[in-house]
Design an enzyme around this catalytic site. Structure first.
Site, PDB file in Angstrom:
ATOM      1  N   MET A   1      -9.215   1.720  22.976  1.00  0.00           N
ATOM      2  CA  MET A   1     -10.394   0.907  22.667  1.00  0.00           C
ATOM      3  C   MET A   1     -11.175   1.562  21.525  1.00  0.00           C
ATOM      4  O   MET A   1     -12.370   1.307  21.344  1.00  0.00           O
ATOM      5  CB  MET A   1     -11.281   0.745  23.907  1.00  0.00           C
ATOM      6  CG  MET A   1     -10.525   0.073  25.079  1.00  0.00           C
ATOM      7  SD  MET A   1     -11.596  -0.836  26.221  1.00  0.00           S
ATOM      8  CE  MET A   1     -12.697   0.468  26.779  1.00  0.00           C
ATOM      9  N   GLY A   2     -10.497   2.391  20.733  1.00  0.00           N
ATOM     10  CA  GLY A   2     -11.166   3.071  19.630  1.00  0.00           C
ATOM     11  C   GLY A   2     -12.054   4.198  20.137  1.00  0.00           C
ATOM     12  O   GLY A   2     -11.886   4.671  21.256  1.00  0.00           O
TER      13      GLY A   2
ATOM     14  N   LEU B   1     -11.919   7.176  19.063  1.00  0.00           N
ATOM     15  CA  LEU B   1     -10.824   8.100  19.359  1.00  0.00           C
ATOM     16  C   LEU B   1     -11.314   9.536  19.492  1.00  0.00           C
ATOM     17  O   LEU B   1     -12.161  10.000  18.734  1.00  0.00           O
ATOM     18  CB  LEU B   1      -9.770   8.012  18.241  1.00  0.00           C
ATOM     19  CG  LEU B   1      -9.193   6.618  17.993  1.00  0.00           C
ATOM     20  CD1 LEU B   1      -8.155   6.666  16.880  1.00  0.00           C
ATOM     21  CD2 LEU B   1      -8.602   6.015  19.258  1.00  0.00           C
TER      22      LEU B   1
ATOM     23  N   GLY C   1      -8.100  13.413  23.188  1.00  0.00           N
ATOM     24  CA  GLY C   1      -7.180  12.870  24.191  1.00  0.00           C
ATOM     25  C   GLY C   1      -6.268  11.837  23.554  1.00  0.00           C
ATOM     26  O   GLY C   1      -5.042  11.905  23.670  1.00  0.00           O
ATOM     27  N   HIS C   2      -6.884  10.882  22.832  1.00  0.00           N
ATOM     28  CA  HIS C   2      -6.082   9.877  22.126  1.00  0.00           C
ATOM     29  C   HIS C   2      -5.135  10.547  21.129  1.00  0.00           C
ATOM     30  O   HIS C   2      -3.969  10.179  21.001  1.00  0.00           O
ATOM     31  CB  HIS C   2      -6.978   8.908  21.341  1.00  0.00           C
ATOM     32  CG  HIS C   2      -7.926   8.119  22.194  1.00  0.00           C
ATOM     33  ND1 HIS C   2      -9.302   8.300  22.148  1.00  0.00           N
ATOM     34  CD2 HIS C   2      -7.712   7.128  23.101  1.00  0.00           C
ATOM     35  CE1 HIS C   2      -9.875   7.455  22.989  1.00  0.00           C
ATOM     36  NE2 HIS C   2      -8.938   6.734  23.585  1.00  0.00           N
TER      37      HIS C   2
ATOM     38  N   GLY D   1      -3.270   8.148  29.018  1.00  0.00           N
ATOM     39  CA  GLY D   1      -3.816   9.428  29.471  1.00  0.00           C
ATOM     40  C   GLY D   1      -3.889   9.493  30.986  1.00  0.00           C
ATOM     41  O   GLY D   1      -4.201   8.508  31.650  1.00  0.00           O
TER      42      GLY D   1
ATOM     43  N   ASP E   1      -7.134   8.435  33.218  1.00  0.00           N
ATOM     44  CA  ASP E   1      -7.241   7.134  33.863  1.00  0.00           C
ATOM     45  C   ASP E   1      -6.052   6.965  34.811  1.00  0.00           C
ATOM     46  O   ASP E   1      -5.144   6.171  34.567  1.00  0.00           O
ATOM     47  CB  ASP E   1      -7.284   6.032  32.801  1.00  0.00           C
ATOM     48  CG  ASP E   1      -8.481   6.207  31.876  1.00  0.00           C
ATOM     49  OD1 ASP E   1      -9.609   6.198  32.376  1.00  0.00           O
ATOM     50  OD2 ASP E   1      -8.282   6.399  30.663  1.00  0.00           O
TER      51      ASP E   1
ATOM     52  N   GLN F   1      -5.399   3.480  36.330  1.00  0.00           N
ATOM     53  CA  GLN F   1      -4.855   2.603  35.286  1.00  0.00           C
ATOM     54  C   GLN F   1      -3.365   2.895  35.074  1.00  0.00           C
ATOM     55  O   GLN F   1      -2.545   1.966  34.995  1.00  0.00           O
ATOM     56  CB  GLN F   1      -5.628   2.833  33.986  1.00  0.00           C
ATOM     57  CG  GLN F   1      -5.049   2.112  32.791  1.00  0.00           C
ATOM     58  CD  GLN F   1      -5.905   2.307  31.547  1.00  0.00           C
ATOM     59  OE1 GLN F   1      -6.913   1.636  31.369  1.00  0.00           O
ATOM     60  NE2 GLN F   1      -5.520   3.237  30.693  1.00  0.00           N
TER      61      GLN F   1
END
Lengths: 281, 281
Positions: B30-31, B33, B36-37, B147, B150, B153
């Site tokens: 979701m941007g 960043l 982690g991303h 990641g 989450d 998720q």
């Protein structure tokens, strides 16, 4: 022709074919193949390098009191028909490989799935959307072929494919009929001799619509009333619904216009039959 | 690096790359960043010929009272970070191209989506499963990277991919943390200075679990009680849930065993933070 049972094996085969730049056409069925299915298979063979037919009676689209157990399963006849038509692969999975015990994921097209047939078959179209998503992920077809007879199913699958960006072209082909007009359906096998005759009231009611339109009638309620009168004249017939709707959002229309869908669902004895007419006058 | 806005254009690009036998790695975000991303992007670049990062703040996964409008959107910074990391494509669609006005189709993973975070965020995981299905159909990745922070998720996406036969490998990568232990999250940007300090109670509570396990404690209730006591000692902290669950079905376990997931969700002021620990002792 090869018969494949395992989803993973089917995926692996398709992956190789795609790497070889073969185009894949797909005809999802519940078996008990009739000339309607064969017309889809022929169209797929004409348009694609490879044609895959799935035969899977999907428990998720049957209600608890519906005919899942009774649904015809003439697998040997189906296999010969596919072979004769030059089908490349039959995908014929077991229920347990499609729905393992811990299965939890469903695809639902809201609103569209609750109208028309969805009213008397709650959960049916969620089952259809879910299994079609699974089959599309397994077969990764370029194009998939469906019959116009199941008009609501076609509308829902088109909506789902569009909403979820599924990279498959959905082709909806004309209904194939018996000489006397009855739309081909695997469930016609359930009909007794007298019922088979009474079932002709479905195509008759659609012919009545055409006649009324020719005479200038456009009022949906008046057309529906006339159909009801006709169908109720048959002793073994019991109306589930008669509707005139927009073909995309499936909502009732007050007045018929070009493109409107006339849909009928009628119980003939213990057999529920559907038929429809897409108006272009 | 190219920035693509249109789902159809993205699909066409991927189709060409696949025809050239390129493997595609995908990092949906979701941007906003953070490292982690970036760890997911690096892993994707290492494992695949092409890396696609999506930046899409998905309205379907936010509740009406949640932070959809407020969610950070530093698109220029995100773009530079991706460029620096050698990302090949950013997929950056408008909400209207992902959810046209007549959108009706949702993917739902039953049960798993109603537990833990799902309890206080009804509909959240349906929104996640739906957008991930869409993004997978648009990007057709060989592998997709998520990641571990989450964890719910990740469990839901794995279940969905398995249930729907989605031909994508789901890779779940370790949580990246600040030096002081706070798990990286785009929502950390919301924290004031005092709150940032109090937020350390999340990793502290996980360290407490490790300590209790080392001392031989296995009783989930006693561990949870100790965590609650610790978190409640912070003035700005309000517990949403503390749970010790099976990592696959997300159901509570009475006694901790190898593989159990300890998950915490805590409000720090107006910011809801989550963290977790996958036990392997």
């Amino acid at each position: 022709m090869k018969i494949i049972h395992s989803p993973r094996q089917m995926q692996a085969i398709i992956k190789r074919l795609k790497a070889d730049k073969q185009t894949v056409g797909f005809v999802p069925t519940m078996g008990a193949l009739h000339k309607g299915h064969l017309s889809l298979i022929r169209r797929s063979s004409r348009d694609n390098d490879i044609t895959v037919v799935s035969i899977f009676i999907n428990p998720a689209q049957f209600g608890p009191k519906e005919d899942f157990k009774r649904y015809p399963r003439p697998i040997n006849k189906d296999t010969s028909l596919c072979k004769k038509e030059g089908v490349d692969f039959i995908f014929y999975p077991a229920v347990s490989s499609m729905y393992p015990a811990d299965f939890k994921t469903y695809v639902d097209v809201e609103e569209l799935g609750n109208l028309l047939c969805g009213k008397s078959r709650p959960g049916h179209f969620r089952g259809v959307a879910t299994v079609v998503t699974k089959l599309f992920n397994i077969v990764s077809p370029d194009s998939a072929y469906f019959g116009r007879k199941d008009a609501q199913q076609a509308a829902i699958i088109k909506r789902m494919v569009n909403d979820l960006n599924v990279p498959v072209k959905v082709k909806v082909m004309p209904t194939v009929r018996e000489k006397d007009g009855l739309a081909l359906s695997s469930r016609n096998l359930y009909l007794g001799r007298k019922e088979r005759k009474d079932a002709l009231v479905l195509p008759e009611s659609l012919r009545l619509v055409k006649k009324m339109l020719k005479s200038g009638m456009r009022n949906s309620n008046m057309i529906i009333t006339a159909i009801k009168r006709l169908i109720n004249s048959k002793k073994s017939a019991r109306i589930d619904y008669i509707a005139i709707v927009d073909p995309v959002n499936l909502k009732s229309v007050k007045n018929v216009s070009a493109g409107s869908l006339v849909a009928v669902a009628v119980w003939i004895g213990k057999t529920r039959l559907i038929d429809n007419l897409c108006l272009n006058y």
